[in-house]
Design a protein around this motif. Structure first.
Motif, PDB file in Angstrom:
ATOM      1  N   PHE A 117     -30.522  11.654 -27.821  1.00 10.18           N
ATOM      2  CA  PHE A 117     -31.347  12.810 -28.204  1.00 10.18           C
ATOM      3  C   PHE A 117     -30.690  13.665 -29.288  1.00 10.18           C
ATOM      4  O   PHE A 117     -31.244  14.655 -29.713  1.00 10.18           O
ATOM      5  CB  PHE A 117     -31.624  13.685 -26.980  1.00 10.18           C
ATOM      6  N   ASP A 118     -29.457  13.283 -29.671  1.00 10.77           N
ATOM      7  CA  ASP A 118     -28.748  14.052 -30.673  1.00 10.77           C
ATOM      8  C   ASP A 118     -28.561  15.505 -30.229  1.00 10.77           C
ATOM      9  O   ASP A 118     -28.676  16.433 -31.016  1.00 10.77           O
ATOM     10  CB  ASP A 118     -29.497  13.992 -32.013  1.00 10.77           C
ATOM     11  N   THR A 119     -28.350  15.672 -28.925  1.00 10.87           N
ATOM     12  CA  THR A 119     -28.149  17.021 -28.402  1.00 10.87           C
ATOM     13  C   THR A 119     -26.751  17.107 -27.804  1.00 10.87           C
ATOM     14  O   THR A 119     -26.343  16.209 -27.075  1.00 10.87           O
ATOM     15  CB  THR A 119     -29.144  17.327 -27.256  1.00 10.87           C
ATOM     16  N   ASN A 120     -26.067  18.163 -28.113  1.00 11.92           N
ATOM     17  CA  ASN A 120     -24.742  18.315 -27.539  1.00 11.92           C
ATOM     18  C   ASN A 120     -24.817  19.167 -26.277  1.00 11.92           C
ATOM     19  O   ASN A 120     -25.147  20.349 -26.328  1.00 11.92           O
ATOM     20  CB  ASN A 120     -23.817  18.984 -28.558  1.00 11.92           C
ATOM     21  N   ILE A 121     -24.552  18.546 -25.119  1.00  9.97           N
ATOM     22  CA  ILE A 121     -24.590  19.322 -23.884  1.00  9.97           C
ATOM     23  C   ILE A 121     -23.195  19.456 -23.286  1.00  9.97           C
ATOM     24  O   ILE A 121     -23.032  19.842 -22.140  1.00  9.97           O
ATOM     25  CB  ILE A 121     -25.551  18.709 -22.840  1.00  9.97           C
ATOM     26  N   ASN A 122     -22.187  19.129 -24.121  1.00 13.01           N
ATOM     27  CA  ASN A 122     -20.820  19.203 -23.616  1.00 13.01           C
ATOM     28  C   ASN A 122     -20.413  20.597 -23.156  1.00 13.01           C
ATOM     29  O   ASN A 122     -19.583  20.749 -22.283  1.00 13.01           O
ATOM     30  CB  ASN A 122     -19.849  18.740 -24.699  1.00 13.01           C
ATOM     31  N   ASP A 123     -21.032  21.592 -23.798  1.00 12.91           N
ATOM     32  CA  ASP A 123     -20.616  22.962 -23.489  1.00 12.91           C
ATOM     33  C   ASP A 123     -21.408  23.575 -22.349  1.00 12.91           C
ATOM     34  O   ASP A 123     -21.209  24.729 -22.020  1.00 12.91           O
ATOM     35  CB  ASP A 123     -20.785  23.847 -24.739  1.00 12.91           C
ATOM     36  N   TYR A 124     -22.339  22.816 -21.780  1.00 18.81           N
ATOM     37  CA  TYR A 124     -23.103  23.371 -20.659  1.00 18.81           C
ATOM     38  C   TYR A 124     -22.153  23.726 -19.529  1.00 18.81           C
ATOM     39  O   TYR A 124     -21.101  23.106 -19.341  1.00 18.81           O
ATOM     40  CB  TYR A 124     -24.128  22.354 -20.151  1.00 18.81           C
ATOM     41  N   ASP A 125     -22.564  24.708 -18.752  1.00 18.13           N
ATOM     42  CA  ASP A 125     -21.765  25.087 -17.594  1.00 18.13           C
ATOM     43  C   ASP A 125     -21.618  23.886 -16.661  1.00 18.13           C
ATOM     44  O   ASP A 125     -22.541  23.084 -16.497  1.00 18.13           O
ATOM     45  CB  ASP A 125     -22.461  26.235 -16.864  1.00 18.13           C
ATOM     46  N   LYS A 126     -20.447  23.775 -16.051  1.00 14.25           N
ATOM     47  CA  LYS A 126     -20.182  22.628 -15.177  1.00 14.25           C
ATOM     48  C   LYS A 126     -21.194  22.526 -14.052  1.00 14.25           C
ATOM     49  O   LYS A 126     -21.526  21.442 -13.582  1.00 14.25           O
ATOM     50  CB  LYS A 126     -18.778  22.749 -14.587  1.00 14.25           C
ATOM     51  N   ILE A 127     -21.687  23.690 -13.603  1.00 10.42           N
ATOM     52  CA  ILE A 127     -22.592  23.662 -12.453  1.00 10.42           C
ATOM     53  C   ILE A 127     -23.871  22.894 -12.782  1.00 10.42           C
ATOM     54  O   ILE A 127     -24.510  22.316 -11.895  1.00 10.42           O
ATOM     55  CB  ILE A 127     -22.912  25.096 -11.959  1.00 10.42           C
ATOM     56  N   VAL A 128     -24.234  22.840 -14.067  1.00 12.72           N
ATOM     57  CA  VAL A 128     -25.429  22.090 -14.459  1.00 12.72           C
ATOM     58  C   VAL A 128     -25.256  20.612 -14.115  1.00 12.72           C
ATOM     59  O   VAL A 128     -26.140  19.974 -13.546  1.00 12.72           O
ATOM     60  CB  VAL A 128     -25.709  22.262 -15.966  1.00 12.72           C
ATOM     61  N   PHE A 129     -24.064  20.099 -14.434  1.00 11.01           N
ATOM     62  CA  PHE A 129     -23.796  18.689 -14.128  1.00 11.01           C
ATOM     63  C   PHE A 129     -23.770  18.460 -12.615  1.00 11.01           C
ATOM     64  O   PHE A 129     -24.234  17.444 -12.121  1.00 11.01           O
ATOM     65  CB  PHE A 129     -22.472  18.254 -14.759  1.00 11.01           C
TER      66      PHE A 129
END
Lengths: 237, 232, 250
Positions: B87-99
């Motif tokens: 998707f060419d989206t960077n989700i690396n910086d999402y809060d850990k709780i999302v994962f």
């Protein structure tokens, strides 16, 4: 998405190679836990022995009410130093820290399984109707004979689905053995992945590995259930 | 060996409790979203579309065989790469709780869909028939007659699943989420590994209270609802 | 008022209904008799769309539908004109006697609660259970549960009430109380279709009797004709078995 297929295949063989470790962890713990679990189930079924009954109940509650990862952390952080202290105090010529960490994994999973298994046994024994024991006693069997020949075979049948679930859960739970540096399926993949950051490929391999092993276990239980439950099948026809 | 310090064990509790919110957020968020997803799965499994049904069954089977920790790693390490490349989206910086949420929603929905399905199937079809026979629409019959009864039937198993989720949720610390266990690990690290047993025991006590609390709450709910069917 | 024509129903290989016609006029009490497996219950369930017939048509006042492809809209409308009393009562287990009676009014028809309550109490009173309105099904005897089931059916003021063997799940000593309630309804001129095994009751209450066997109507007519001088051999055999000691003239 680009996957490193060469790595995928290589790691898959690594994961397959670690299946025996996972299986050993599962079944050794299960076997080691069985006599203790049975003893606990019997103690809790009898009306006397209040104190003992309360103690084992507390144990079961603790084991069922806390995360297994916490139990692992607890035992792995404490047991080695305790054993070491014992060895020093008694001047035993052993170095606890040389022991294979798999030993601690066996201990943790056995302790945990004792509690869960005792609940399975307890409900299975409770599912056999009282009349069976009475009929066995009337037929001249002793209580022990009645248990061995009449009660247990029936209890085993009703315990089978729960036993299967417990085994599957234990099998999945052993994936935490990597916390104790045991090289099970998960650990092997984790290490392989960390070199080239190929986590997706590695964990896909692990997933497939667990699906294979769980499927085998379920198939085995399916046949075992059919075998111990023969008398039920006959009755239904 | 250093002697056991009860003072530290009690002293560490106030340091852990502020992070209880994170632990509970994991559970509550997962239960809400996971139940919705689980309901959808159950609905598909009982539906007429054969292909979707097989997909749902395969999914449920796969989840049954998947250790939580493996799923957590797949989501935490795999999903960002997947999103970046597809998707060419960077989700690396999402809060850990999302994962953590994504992981446990995926895991929780499968067993909970089975709980819902078996509860639904345990309700006599005659209840539905009686409802439509006196003029309720199929949806009304489902919402007013079948669903309330199925909910009561599902309560014990639902409670068990929530307790399991709560215990499995403790794995979130392995990807660096600072919930109570994460905080506990930080405290131990802060003391260079000392006071590990004290901290873990405090954590165990907190978890014990939580799981017993959930168990008792569900027993209470079950009792209240089924009491209305027997005593008036 | 209600006419169904040429009803066919198949389960896999078995043909349960092989073309059945039934006509019900206002004020009729139609009883359907026959050995078990003759398709009586299936026929009744098809009339309320609890089963979908494979073929057949229905004329119900202004509605003219094919049984097999009636739209869910029409099914809903027709169901609102009928009510069904089940063999095993099917009371809503999570609702009190009064709530059971009110569900169809409040939820199904959007009536306000106080009015529904009034109608519900009247219906319970009619079946002699007004004092049990707060009881849950599990606290009632089988006979009482079935009377609540009947109250639930009459409360929605249906054009036709369909009874599916209303007493066959009851202990013998409880059958009477339920039959009496139905007899009372017959006296009041309610239109009913009743599948039953109670021959004496059927003879007493019916305006029209249908005898079914093997998915077909073997014989039908007024009760006197069917019970006292049946024409078909199958009817005679059946009645002889059920009512021994009665001699039939040919």
């Amino acid at each position: 998405m680009d996957l490193d297929y060469k790595f995928l295949v290589q790691t898959f063989y690594l994961v397959l190679g670690a299946i025996p470790t996972t299986l050993k962890l599962t079944f050794v713990s299960l076997l080691a836990a069985t006599p203790f679990a049975f003893a606990i189930a019997m103690v809790r079924r009898q009306s006397g022995r209040r104190i003992l009954s309360q103690i084992v109940k507390a144990y079961v509650t603790f084991m069922r009410g806390t995360p297994i990862v916490l139990q692992i952390l607890m035992i792995y952080s404490v047991l080695p130093s305790v054993l070491n202290a014992v060895a020093l105090a008694w001047n035993l010529p052993i170095n606890v820290f040389d022991w294979d960490p798999v030993l601690y994994a066996y201990i943790v999973f056995t302790l945990n399984t004792i509690a869960l298994l005792s609940e399975v046994f307890r409900s299975a024994l409770g599912s056999v109707v009282q009349g069976q024991m009475e009929a066995a006693l009337c037929a001249g069997l002793t209580r022990v004979q009645a248990y061995i020949h009449i009660i247990l075979p029936q209890a085993l049948v009703s315990a089978m689905p729960n036993l299967c679930n417990l085994t599957i859960n234990l099998l999945k739970g052993t994936s935490l053995a990597f916390l104790m540096t045991v090289k099970d399926m998960t650990a092997v993949a984790k290490v392989a992945a960390s070199y080239g950051y190929n986590y997706i490929e590695a964990y896909m391999d692990v997933l497939v590995g667990y699906v294979i092993v769980c499927s085998i276990v379920q198939v085995l239980f399916h046949f075992a259930e059919r075998h111990v439950g023969r008398y039920r099948l006959v009755r239904q026809k | 060996m250093r002697p056991f310090s009860p003072d530290f064990m009690f002293g560490v509790v106030p340091m852990l409790l502020p992070f209880l919110g994170v632990t509970l957020a994991v559970v509550v968020g997962t239960v809400l979203a996971g139940s919705l997803f689980g309901g959808l799965l159950a609905w598909i499994r009982m539906g007429r579309n054969t292909i979707l049904r097989y997909v749902a069954e395969a999914y449920i089977y796969m989840i049954r065989c998947t250790p939580s920790i493996v799923m957590l790693f797949v989501v935490f390490y795999g999903l960002p790469k997947f999103c970046l490349e597809v998707f060419d989206t960077n989700i690396n910086d999402y809060d850990k709780i999302v994962f953590v949420w994504i992981t446990f929603i995926l895991l929780f929905s499968a067993p909970i869909s089975e709980v819902m399905r078996s509860a639904y199937e345990s309700i006599d079809h005659g209840q539905y028939e009686a409802a439509v026979s006196i003029g309720l629409s199929p949806w009304q019959a489902f919402f007013h007659i079948v669903l309330p009864q199925a909910t009561v039937t599902a309560l014990p198993n639902f409670g068990n699943s929530v307790i399991n989720l709560m215990k499995e949720g403790s794995l979130a610390y392995t990807i660096g989420l600072v919930d109570i266990i994460g905080k506990g690990q930080l405290i131990i690290a802060h003391h260079y590994g000392a006071y590990a047993l004290e901290t873990y025991l405090a954590l165990a006590a907190i978890y014990l209270l939580l799981t017993l609390g959930v168990e008792k709450s569900f027993l209470y709910l079950e009792h209240t609802f089924s009491a209305s069917e027997k005593i008036s | 008022m209600l006419k169904i024509r040429n009803v066919h129903k198949r389960y896999h290989e078995n043909e349960i209904l092989k073309g059945v016609d039934v006509t019900v006029d206002k004020g009729d009490v139609v009883t359907i008799l026959g050995p078990s497996g003759s398709g009586k219950t299936t026929l009744l369930r098809c009339m309320n769309f609890l089963e979908r017939a494979d073929e057949g048509s229905m004329d119900f006042d202004e509605y003219h539908v094919k049984l097999h492809d009636a739209s869910s809209h029409d099914v809903g409308k027709i169901r609102k004109k009928t009510a069904f009393v089940f063999q095993n009562y099917n009371l809503f287990q999570n609702k009190t006697a009064l709530e059971n009676v009110m569900v169809g009014l409040v939820i199904g028809r959007g009536m306000d609660k106080s009015k529904a309550q009034e109608i519900g109490m009247k219906a319970l009173d009619k079946v002699g259970l007004a004092d049990r309105y707060r009881y849950y099904p599990a606290q009632l005897s089988g006979g009482q549960q079935q009377r609540v089931g009947i109250a639930r059916a009459i409360a929605v003021e249906p054009d036709v009430i369909l009874f599916d063997e209303p007493t066959s799940a009851l202990d013998p000593e409880l059958v009477g109380e339920v039959l009496n309630v139905i007899k009372q309804l017959a006296k009041e001129g309610k239109t009913m279709v009743i599948v039953t095994h109670e021959m004496k009751f059927a003879a007493d209450v019916a305006t029209h009797v249908i005898f079914m066997a093997d998915g077909k109507i073997v014989e039908e007519g007024d009760p006197k004709t069917i019970f006292l001088c049946p024409k078909e051999e199958r009817t005679k055999t059946f009645l002889r078995r059920i009512l021994p000691g009665v001699e039939y003239n040919i």
